[in-house]
Design an enzyme around this catalytic site. Structure first.
Site, PDB file in Angstrom:
ATOM      1  N   HIS A  66      31.960  46.988  34.022  1.00  0.00           N
ATOM      2  CA  HIS A  66      32.532  46.004  35.110  1.00  0.00           C
ATOM      3  C   HIS A  66      32.186  46.639  36.717  1.00  0.00           C
ATOM      4  O   HIS A  66      33.106  47.384  37.589  1.00  0.00           O
ATOM      5  CB  HIS A  66      33.685  46.008  35.152  1.00  0.00           C
ATOM      6  CG  HIS A  66      34.661  44.992  35.657  1.00  0.00           C
ATOM      7  ND1 HIS A  66      36.484  45.065  35.834  1.00  0.00           N
ATOM      8  CD2 HIS A  66      34.296  43.823  37.014  1.00  0.00           C
ATOM      9  CE1 HIS A  66      36.187  43.948  36.669  1.00  0.00           C
ATOM     10  NE2 HIS A  66      35.735  44.025  37.855  1.00  0.00           N
ATOM     11  N   ASN A 100      30.170  36.818  40.071  1.00  0.00           N
ATOM     12  CA  ASN A 100      30.305  36.573  41.379  1.00  0.00           C
ATOM     13  C   ASN A 100      29.923  36.694  42.689  1.00  0.00           C
ATOM     14  O   ASN A 100      29.974  37.171  43.486  1.00  0.00           O
ATOM     15  CB  ASN A 100      31.879  36.637  41.944  1.00  0.00           C
ATOM     16  CG  ASN A 100      32.317  37.883  41.756  1.00  0.00           C
ATOM     17  OD1 ASN A 100      30.731  38.960  41.820  1.00  0.00           O
ATOM     18  ND2 ASN A 100      32.701  38.575  42.593  1.00  0.00           N
ATOM     19  N   HIS A 237      40.193  44.904  34.414  1.00  0.00           N
ATOM     20  CA  HIS A 237      41.934  46.420  35.199  1.00  0.00           C
ATOM     21  C   HIS A 237      42.712  45.295  34.634  1.00  0.00           C
ATOM     22  O   HIS A 237      43.579  45.194  35.650  1.00  0.00           O
ATOM     23  CB  HIS A 237      40.978  45.682  37.029  1.00  0.00           C
ATOM     24  CG  HIS A 237      40.753  44.125  36.928  1.00  0.00           C
ATOM     25  ND1 HIS A 237      40.922  43.092  36.563  1.00  0.00           N
ATOM     26  CD2 HIS A 237      39.899  43.753  37.452  1.00  0.00           C
ATOM     27  CE1 HIS A 237      41.173  42.152  36.701  1.00  0.00           C
ATOM     28  NE2 HIS A 237      39.701  42.401  37.302  1.00  0.00           N
ATOM     29  N   ASP A 312      35.331  47.823  38.650  1.00  0.00           N
ATOM     30  CA  ASP A 312      35.251  46.892  39.318  1.00  0.00           C
ATOM     31  C   ASP A 312      34.979  47.355  40.708  1.00  0.00           C
ATOM     32  O   ASP A 312      35.366  47.185  41.680  1.00  0.00           O
ATOM     33  CB  ASP A 312      36.514  46.877  39.032  1.00  0.00           C
ATOM     34  CG  ASP A 312      37.268  45.189  40.180  1.00  0.00           C
ATOM     35  OD1 ASP A 312      35.511  44.529  39.521  1.00  0.00           O
ATOM     36  OD2 ASP A 312      38.295  45.420  40.231  1.00  0.00           O
ATOM     37  N   GLY A 331      39.253  43.821  47.350  1.00  0.00           N
ATOM     38  CA  GLY A 331      38.412  45.111  46.528  1.00  0.00           C
ATOM     39  C   GLY A 331      37.689  46.555  46.521  1.00  0.00           C
ATOM     40  O   GLY A 331      37.951  46.763  48.252  1.00  0.00           O
TER      41      GLY A 331
END
Length: 432
Positions: A66, A100, A237, A312, A331
């Site tokens: 991820h 994304n 997550h 992530d 993030g």
């Protein structure tokens, strides 16, 4: 140029079985040529460069399933090359990139573009395709075509699929491809405009909250859909105690569901937002939760409810984060700090054994994505991580290999270092 290298004096850890033994590993032409004691004196090692792995452990190469490498379209944040550089520093020989991007990885050509851009790098980079066209949640994307182009899973990432019927069809279709759906699990109607965990801290700070209920309700829905369709759901997550329990109970019923935890969700709580005076590096999605949630994540890792450690990794340019908290994107970076936080908070306190932690990094991600787990056997392509679980160090700006610098862990104490990786005929050593 072909890689010839002797890893000398290390401890070999088989991430599949947890077995350890002291052994040298001889690599010739990028492949494992011998595994045994004192290979430095063997004729086949003549003229080979030697890396002293004394006091270090060697395992199958780790994988982060991820990450966000931002290419194509957001190269000011990160590129596939700079992301792979950060991964190598963190001990990872493989990553899977979320879709994304701009354009999103929603068609075969974009999936193939990601793979092409990764050619020649020491880190394997796998694309994750979208569930819906354009990540709009309205119509299924061409999943089979993307799988043929190299997509290893499907996700709409930060635009979670809100339509239950569409998710059902996606799971049914993904099942025929033997691919999982990776879910950013969130009912957006329960969180229209939140910026941190809903609770006492958010109330004191005057910030709109993100309720744990939004995550939990969607996980419950997708667990039911997975049980009904037989399609595989992977919860990205995971962040709340109730969410962990929902997954635990679903697994007990035989539902094909897996999940991952990220280091920031066990290393920090929502109190970090207040303590840092609204530092935007403490803003991520799902948000930092409470101490009770942190404990539940550790419990889930320990009992096997949580299968994977992932990061992530979400880079943002400085100008994007250097704004008011409510204006900043969600993030933080994760690749460079993952192992140091894993050992500090999980291995050293006894939450996980060393072998269990490495299994969640090297084996489980690949099994979920249907990828071959590297083998440390003669004749196999060398895909290895060299690390320790003892070095105490402080993470500093100079350790960042990402293009961006958005992390709350600068100045944080770490335990355990990833020292080098071997993969794709390359040896990459992490500079101290």
């Amino acid at each position: 140029m072909a890689l010839d290298l002797l890893l000398s004096g290390g401890t070999l850890l088989d991430a599949r079985t947890g077995d350890t033994r002291r052994a040298d590993v001889l690599i010739r032409d990028g492949k494992i040529a011998a595994v045994g004691d004192d290979l430095g004196g063997a004729p086949e090692a003549d003229g080979v460069a030697v890396y002293d792995a004394s006091g270090k452990t060697i395992s199958q190469g780790w994988m982060d399933m991820h990450v966000h490498f931002r290419e194509p379209g957001q190269e000011h944040k990160e590129t596939i090359e700079t992301g792979a550089r950060a991964a190598a520093f963190g001990g990872f020989t493989a990553v899977a990139c979320m879709p994304n991007t701009e354009p999103p990885i929603a068609t075969r050509d974009v999936a193939e573009f990601v793979r092409k851009r990764a050619e020649g790098l020491a880190v394997d980079v796998y694309p994750i395709g979208t569930v819906s066209k354009g990540r709009k949640g309205e119509e299924l994307a061409e999943m089979a075509d993307m799988a043929a182009g190299g997509a290893v899973a499907f996700s709409d990432d930060g635009s979670p699929v809100q339509h239950g019927g569409l998710m059902r069809r996606a799971l049914e279709y993904a099942r025929t491809l033997d691919k999982p759906i990776l879910g950013h699990e969130e009912d957006l109607t329960l969180n229209p405009h939140g910026h941190m965990n809903e609770g006492a801290v958010a109330t004191r700070l005057g910030l709109p909250g993100i309720p744990g209920l939004a995550e939990e309700a969607m996980i419950a829905r997708d667990a039911l859909l997975a049980g009904f369709t037989g399609g595989r759901v992977h919860v990205c997550h995971i962040s709340t105690a109730e969410a962990v329990d929902i997954v635990r109970r679903a697994k007990a019923r035989g539902v094909p569901i897996t999940t991952e935890a990220c280091p920031h969700h066990w290393a920090l709580t929502d109190a970090a937002v207040e303590a840092s005076s609204y530092d935007t590096h403490t803003k991520m999605h799902p948000p930092l939760r409470t101490a009770a949630d942190v404990q539940a994540i550790k419990d889930g890792l320990a009992d096997g409810t949580i299968d994977v450690i992932a990061t992530d990794h979400a880079p943002h340019a400085g100008f994007e984060k250097e704004v008011e908290f409510i204006e900043a994107p969600f993030g933080i970076l994760g690749l460079e700090t993952c192992w140091g936080l894993t050992v500090r908070d999980l291995v050293r306190p006894g939450v996980l054994t060393l072998a269990q932690a490495v299994h969640k990094l090297a084996v489980a991600p690949r099994e979920i994505l249907g990828l071959d787990v590297p083998s440390v056997e003669v004749g196999a392509e060398a895909n290895l991580t060299v690390f320790d679980d003892s070095t105490e160090w402080t993470f500093e700006q100079r350790h960042i290999r990402s293009k961006s610098h958005n992390t709350p862990f600068v100045g944080a104490p770490m335990v355990g270092r990833a020292w080098a990786i071997v993969n794709r005929g390359q040896f990459v050593e992490a500079e101290a």
